[in-house]
Scaffold this motif. Structure first.
Motif, PDB file in Angstrom:
ATOM      1  N   MET A   1       0.851  -1.169   0.000  1.00  0.00           N
ATOM      2  CA  MET A   1       0.000   0.000   0.000  1.00  0.00           C
ATOM      3  C   MET A   1       0.900   1.236   0.000  1.00  0.00           C
ATOM      4  SD  MET A   1      -3.049   1.032   2.674  1.00  0.00           S
ATOM      5  CE  MET A   1      -3.095  -0.621   3.228  1.00  0.00           C
ATOM      6  N   GLN A   2       0.544   2.192  -0.844  1.00  0.00           N
ATOM      7  CA  GLN A   2       1.316   3.430  -0.935  1.00  0.00           C
ATOM      8  C   GLN A   2       0.426   4.603  -0.553  1.00  0.00           C
ATOM      9  OE1 GLN A   2       3.097   4.147  -4.756  1.00  0.00           O
ATOM     10  NE2 GLN A   2       3.725   6.209  -4.206  1.00  0.00           N
ATOM     11  N   ILE A   3       0.967   5.521   0.230  1.00  0.00           N
ATOM     12  CA  ILE A   3       0.229   6.716   0.638  1.00  0.00           C
ATOM     13  C   ILE A   3       0.925   7.941   0.063  1.00  0.00           C
ATOM     14  CG2 ILE A   3      -0.558   8.119   2.581  1.00  0.00           C
ATOM     15  CD1 ILE A   3      -0.559   5.502   4.245  1.00  0.00           C
ATOM     16  N   THR A   4       0.148   8.783  -0.632  1.00  0.00           N
ATOM     17  CA  THR A   4       0.666  10.011  -1.211  1.00  0.00           C
ATOM     18  C   THR A   4      -0.146  11.180  -0.686  1.00  0.00           C
ATOM     19  OG1 THR A   4       1.201   8.803  -3.238  1.00  0.00           O
ATOM     20  CG2 THR A   4       1.165  11.207  -3.374  1.00  0.00           C
ATOM     21  N   LEU A   5       0.522  12.206  -0.196  1.00  0.00           N
ATOM     22  CA  LEU A   5      -0.137  13.442   0.230  1.00  0.00           C
ATOM     23  C   LEU A   5       0.059  14.458  -0.885  1.00  0.00           C
ATOM     24  CD1 LEU A   5       1.041  13.480   3.938  1.00  0.00           C
ATOM     25  CD2 LEU A   5      -1.147  12.706   3.035  1.00  0.00           C
ATOM     26  N   ASP A   6      -1.011  15.211  -1.210  1.00  0.00           N
ATOM     27  CA  ASP A   6      -0.965  16.048  -2.406  1.00  0.00           C
ATOM     28  C   ASP A   6      -1.745  17.343  -2.225  1.00  0.00           C
ATOM     29  OD1 ASP A   6      -0.432  16.704  -5.103  1.00  0.00           O
ATOM     30  OD2 ASP A   6      -2.251  15.695  -5.796  1.00  0.00           O
ATOM     31  N   ASN A   7      -1.241  18.375  -2.878  1.00  0.00           N
ATOM     32  CA  ASN A   7      -1.934  19.649  -3.032  1.00  0.00           C
ATOM     33  C   ASN A   7      -1.938  19.957  -4.531  1.00  0.00           C
ATOM     34  OD1 ASN A   7      -2.378  20.340  -0.234  1.00  0.00           O
ATOM     35  ND2 ASN A   7      -0.180  20.651  -0.101  1.00  0.00           N
ATOM     36  N   PRO A   8      -2.923  19.405  -5.277  1.00  0.00           N
ATOM     37  CA  PRO A   8      -2.927  19.579  -6.733  1.00  0.00           C
ATOM     38  C   PRO A   8      -2.886  21.055  -7.141  1.00  0.00           C
ATOM     39  CG  PRO A   8      -4.626  18.016  -6.066  1.00  0.00           C
ATOM     40  CD  PRO A   8      -4.085  18.642  -4.819  1.00  0.00           C
ATOM     41  N   ALA A   9      -2.061  21.367  -8.114  1.00  0.00           N
ATOM     42  CA  ALA A   9      -1.937  22.748  -8.592  1.00  0.00           C
ATOM     43  C   ALA A   9      -3.235  23.247  -9.217  1.00  0.00           C
ATOM     44  CB  ALA A   9      -0.798  22.843  -9.607  1.00  0.00           C
ATOM     45  N   SER A  10      -4.088  22.334  -9.685  1.00  0.00           N
ATOM     46  CA  SER A  10      -5.337  22.717 -10.348  1.00  0.00           C
ATOM     47  C   SER A  10      -6.421  23.181  -9.371  1.00  0.00           C
ATOM     48  CB  SER A  10      -5.871  21.533 -11.156  1.00  0.00           C
ATOM     49  OG  SER A  10      -6.082  20.413 -10.301  1.00  0.00           O
ATOM     50  N   ALA A  11      -6.192  22.977  -8.085  1.00  0.00           N
ATOM     51  CA  ALA A  11      -7.201  23.325  -7.066  1.00  0.00           C
ATOM     52  C   ALA A  11      -6.683  24.442  -6.169  1.00  0.00           C
ATOM     53  CB  ALA A  11      -7.518  22.092  -6.228  1.00  0.00           C
ATOM     54  N   PRO A  12      -7.604  25.100  -5.454  1.00  0.00           N
ATOM     55  CA  PRO A  12      -7.147  26.105  -4.490  1.00  0.00           C
ATOM     56  C   PRO A  12      -6.165  25.486  -3.493  1.00  0.00           C
ATOM     57  CG  PRO A  12      -9.531  26.182  -4.731  1.00  0.00           C
ATOM     58  CD  PRO A  12      -9.058  24.964  -5.468  1.00  0.00           C
ATOM     59  N   GLN A  13      -5.141  26.214  -3.168  1.00  0.00           N
ATOM     60  CA  GLN A  13      -4.137  25.701  -2.241  1.00  0.00           C
ATOM     61  C   GLN A  13      -4.640  25.770  -0.793  1.00  0.00           C
ATOM     62  OE1 GLN A  13      -1.087  24.165  -3.344  1.00  0.00           O
ATOM     63  NE2 GLN A  13      -2.631  24.164  -4.965  1.00  0.00           N
ATOM     64  N   PRO A  14      -4.085  24.935   0.080  1.00  0.00           N
ATOM     65  CA  PRO A  14      -4.521  24.942   1.481  1.00  0.00           C
ATOM     66  C   PRO A  14      -4.400  26.338   2.090  1.00  0.00           C
ATOM     67  CG  PRO A  14      -2.992  23.137   1.091  1.00  0.00           C
ATOM     68  CD  PRO A  14      -3.006  23.992  -0.151  1.00  0.00           C
ATOM     69  N   LEU A  15      -5.271  26.609   3.040  1.00  0.00           N
ATOM     70  CA  LEU A  15      -5.261  27.907   3.716  1.00  0.00           C
ATOM     71  C   LEU A  15      -4.163  27.996   4.767  1.00  0.00           C
ATOM     72  CD1 LEU A  15      -9.118  28.329   4.150  1.00  0.00           C
ATOM     73  CD2 LEU A  15      -7.635  29.409   2.448  1.00  0.00           C
ATOM     74  N   SER A  16      -3.505  26.892   5.021  1.00  0.00           N
ATOM     75  CA  SER A  16      -2.476  26.824   6.042  1.00  0.00           C
ATOM     76  C   SER A  16      -1.410  25.834   5.575  1.00  0.00           C
ATOM     77  CB  SER A  16      -3.115  26.344   7.351  1.00  0.00           C
ATOM     78  OG  SER A  16      -2.152  25.879   8.244  1.00  0.00           O
ATOM     79  N   PRO A  17      -0.175  26.023   6.009  1.00  0.00           N
ATOM     80  CA  PRO A  17       0.870  25.077   5.627  1.00  0.00           C
ATOM     81  C   PRO A  17       0.852  23.796   6.463  1.00  0.00           C
ATOM     82  CG  PRO A  17       1.809  26.787   6.999  1.00  0.00           C
ATOM     83  CD  PRO A  17       0.362  27.160   6.766  1.00  0.00           C
ATOM     84  N   TYR A  18      -0.120  23.642   7.323  1.00  0.00           N
ATOM     85  CA  TYR A  18      -0.136  22.543   8.275  1.00  0.00           C
ATOM     86  C   TYR A  18      -0.920  21.321   7.824  1.00  0.00           C
ATOM     87  CZ  TYR A  18       1.563  26.367  11.114  1.00  0.00           C
ATOM     88  OH  TYR A  18       2.281  27.435  11.570  1.00  0.00           O
ATOM     89  N   TYR A  19      -1.408  21.298   6.591  1.00  0.00           N
ATOM     90  CA  TYR A  19      -2.142  20.126   6.113  1.00  0.00           C
ATOM     91  C   TYR A  19      -2.054  20.025   4.594  1.00  0.00           C
ATOM     92  CZ  TYR A  19      -6.018  23.223   4.717  1.00  0.00           C
ATOM     93  OH  TYR A  19      -6.783  24.194   4.124  1.00  0.00           O
ATOM     94  N   SER A  20      -2.355  18.822   4.092  1.00  0.00           N
ATOM     95  CA  SER A  20      -2.446  18.568   2.655  1.00  0.00           C
ATOM     96  C   SER A  20      -3.911  18.450   2.280  1.00  0.00           C
ATOM     97  CB  SER A  20      -1.715  17.267   2.294  1.00  0.00           C
ATOM     98  OG  SER A  20      -0.333  17.402   2.543  1.00  0.00           O
TER      99      SER A  20
END
Length: 131
Positions: A1-20
């Protein structure tokens, strides 16, 4: 099992640097579960915010090869449970067919003071076709 955390460039970016925005848990057969962080949106009403939220969720899912039809669970926080029907009407515009499992509850306030609603989803993605 592989886990990937992502902030896709196509979507609004997180409001905080503390989560994906997305956690993708991939099975060896290519299927995956997508866990999306809670989403809020701008707007004066719960309906406006709900519409923005579901548009963002759709964008996040699309970045991982999924659609709103792949959503299997929705968790919703409202600052006024009396707005449930307003939210529900918008939700039905975006989530069609058999409804996913769901939990909705009232909270005194959310991460941003102007937020009246926050929605978090889990989606199941089918294996990718062989190349």
């Amino acid at each position: 099992m592989q886990i990937t955390l992502d902030n896709p460039a196509s979507a609004p970016q997180p409001l905080s640097p503390y989560y994906s925005q997305v956690a993708r848990v991939e099975h060896p057969d290519g299927s995956a579960l997508l866990f999306l962080s809670g989403q809020i949106a701008e707007g004066a009403t719960v309906a406006e915010q709900s519409r923005g939220i579901f548009e963002t969720i759709a964008t996040l899912l699309a970045a991982h090869g999924a659609t709103l039809a792949d959503v299997i669970n929705i968790r919703t926080c409202l600052t006024d449970i009396g707005a449930l029907h307003e939210y529900g009407a918008v939700r039905q515009e975006f989530i069609t067919g058999t409804p996913p499992t769901s939990m909705t509850f009232e909270v005194p306030k959310l991460f941003r003071p102007e937020a009246q609603i926050e929605v978090e989803v889990v989606a199941a993605v089918s294996p990718r076709p062989a190349a």
